[in-house]
Enzyme design. Structure first.
Site, PDB file in Angstrom:
ATOM      1  N   GLU A 161      39.859  41.185  53.594  1.00 50.83           N
ATOM      2  CA  GLU A 161      40.982  40.920  54.490  1.00 50.83           C
ATOM      3  C   GLU A 161      40.613  40.606  55.941  1.00 50.83           C
ATOM      4  O   GLU A 161      40.951  41.355  56.863  1.00 50.83           O
ATOM      5  CB  GLU A 161      41.961  42.093  54.461  1.00 50.83           C
ATOM      6  N   GLU A 370      44.007  43.332  44.820  1.00 50.73           N
ATOM      7  CA  GLU A 370      44.837  44.490  45.153  1.00 50.73           C
ATOM      8  C   GLU A 370      46.292  44.127  44.938  1.00 50.73           C
ATOM      9  O   GLU A 370      46.736  43.041  45.310  1.00 50.73           O
ATOM     10  CB  GLU A 370      44.678  44.936  46.619  1.00 50.73           C
TER      11      GLU A 370
END
Length: 464
Positions: A161, A370
């Site tokens: 991320e 995720e």
């Protein structure tokens, strides 16, 4: 069920391992932050967390018993090279060798993330990702991991991320170094992406086997109105949240429209040096890891300075907001339910996102690295944990993913966040994501939730 599709769950080193001063580990920026006066929102640490460092076999055995055939976890850089550069800790290497071997013993495919927010404190003090030298240190650390673990690991992720981490660190200001400066944010993101590309190049040059990707928090960008102004806001938001990262790692170049926008904002890009473009082009990923939680609903920018906010209290109404001057504003649809952290519960957003990603990157395959929902789970007196909201959330997202697969989009894995409850960054421990409940007040006892059993049965029913 075919076993080539990865059905698993995920954790990150700092959030679950504990043992913060054991095994030769050096300090990370999160160790330092959690023990500092800046840790004020939920002033707890992950010094112990769920103690995965000592109980990894129990956790992996439980994961496998739940029908999962893959486990995504991260390596703590400061366990492998305590000072960020220099000497390798053989104790740290031995720990991750045990984790990887344990996965394989239980028939679980490891997907290993090299960097998931926790930077060695020595590098953080030298400027962290704002300092170009961190890219070189990251490449050297990655080579150690490839050499020591590459004979058994077939799926690697360079970083986790780049968008969300730098947004929290340099825009919202709730993660270290806790500042609000978009110019510094873009500098740090650029170096994270450059470091990722350098690591991909090293992986290929070293002849290591397997696939290497980057994990990106990506969002379906949507509007409530279809006109030119709203479409422009959507284009800007997609650049801001998605394409700045995804174009760079998949296509090998940062989008020119994005560069033009940040230059128009007055950002200094002196950190972009000759030769970097060649590294980005050579360092494109094999796959894009997609961390999918929600969409961004946007509307045109009207007035005001840039202001970004995140909900970290678990109180409804303390929602994430965003005004990005001359780019867009965050909109809201009150007909869509939210959790206590004001995150929309909108499963179709994953389908919409995958369709858009496939349009942009048709030659790349995807892994949902995720997907999960945070709630204040309750341990009942009979020792059970009922989480129908999580089952509804995961079922909706997984089924929309399967629809995208049926339509020809190449998705090769799905990982629930998270394997068990863990430290949720500055949300502390009240915000629980796990398929397994951790009773922190009772010796970190592991208690499978209803969602754990639902996921086991759902996996068994699939033929992906």
């Amino acid at each position: 069920m075919k076993t080539d599709f990865m059905w698993g769950s995920a954790t990150a080193a700092y959030q679950c391992e504990g043992a913060w001063r054991e095994g030769g580990k050096g300090l990370s920026n999160w160790d330092a932050f959690c023990h500092s006066e800046k840790n004020v929102v939920n002033p707890v640490t992950a010094d112990v967390s769920c103690d995965h460092y000592h109980r990894y076999e129990e956790d992996i055995e439980m994961l496998a018993a739940g029908g999962q055939n893959a486990y995504r976890f991260s390596i703590a850089w400061s366990r492998i090279i305590p000072d960020g550069i220099g000497a390798v800790s053989e104790e740290g290497v031995a720990f991750y060798n045990r984790v990887i071997d344990c996965c394989l013993a239980y028939g679980v495919t490891p997907l290993v993330t090299l960097y998931h927010y926790d930077l060695p404190q020595t590098l953080f003090e030298r400027g962290g990702w704002e300092n170009r030298e961190t890219c070189k240190a990251f490449e050297a650390y990655a080579k150690v991991c490839f050499d020591r673990f590459g004979d058994r690991v077939r799926y690697w992720a360079t970083v986790n991320e780049p968008n969300y981490e730098t947004q929290c660190c340099y825009a919202v200001g709730n993660y270290p170094p806790n500042v609000q400066d978009l110019s510094r944010r873009w500098c740090a993101m650029y170096h994270i992406l450059l470091g990722s590309a350098m690591v991909v190049c090293a992986f290929r040059e070293g002849g290591y086997q397997g696939s290497i990707g980057l994990v990106s928090d990506s969002y379906s960008i949507e509007t409530l109105v279809d006109n030119d102004e709203y479409r422009e806001a959507a284009v800007n938001a997609e650049l801001f949240y998605n394409r700045c990262v995804n174009d760079t790692c998949v296509l090998g170049a940062m989008p020119q429209e994005f560069v033009d926008k940040i230059l128009a904002d007055g950002c200094n890009r002196d950190y972009a040096l000759p030769g970097d473009d060649d590294i980005f082009r050579a360092g494109t990923v094999d796959y894009l890891g997609v961390n999918a939680y929600a969409r961004y609903l946007v509307k045109p920018y009207t007035t005001g300075e840039t202001c970004l906010k995140a909900s970290n209290t678990g109180k409804k109404g303390d929602r994430q907001e965003a005004v990005v001057k001359n780019w867009f504003e965050i909109d809201r649809d009150d007909s869509i339910p939210t959790n206590d952290w004001d995150m929309e519960l909108y499963p179709k957003s994953l389908y919409n996102l995958l369709v858009r990603l496939h349009e942009l990157y048709p030659e790349t395959f995807f892994i949902i690295t995720e997907n999960g929902i945070g709630y204040k789970d309750v341990l009942e007196k009979d020792g059970s944990v009922h989480d129908p909201y999580r089952i509804e959330f995961q079922k909706g997202f997984a089924e929309w993913m399967l629809q995208a697969i049926r339509e020809g989009i190449d998705v090769r894995g799905y990982f629930v966040w998270s394997t068990m409850d863990l430290y949720s960054w500055i949300n502390g421990y009240a915000k629980r994501y796990g398929l397994v409940y951790i009773d922190y007040e009772n010796g970190n006892k592991r208690i499978p939730k209803d969602s754990y059993y639902w996921y086991r049965d759902f996996i068994e029913s699939q033929e992906v």
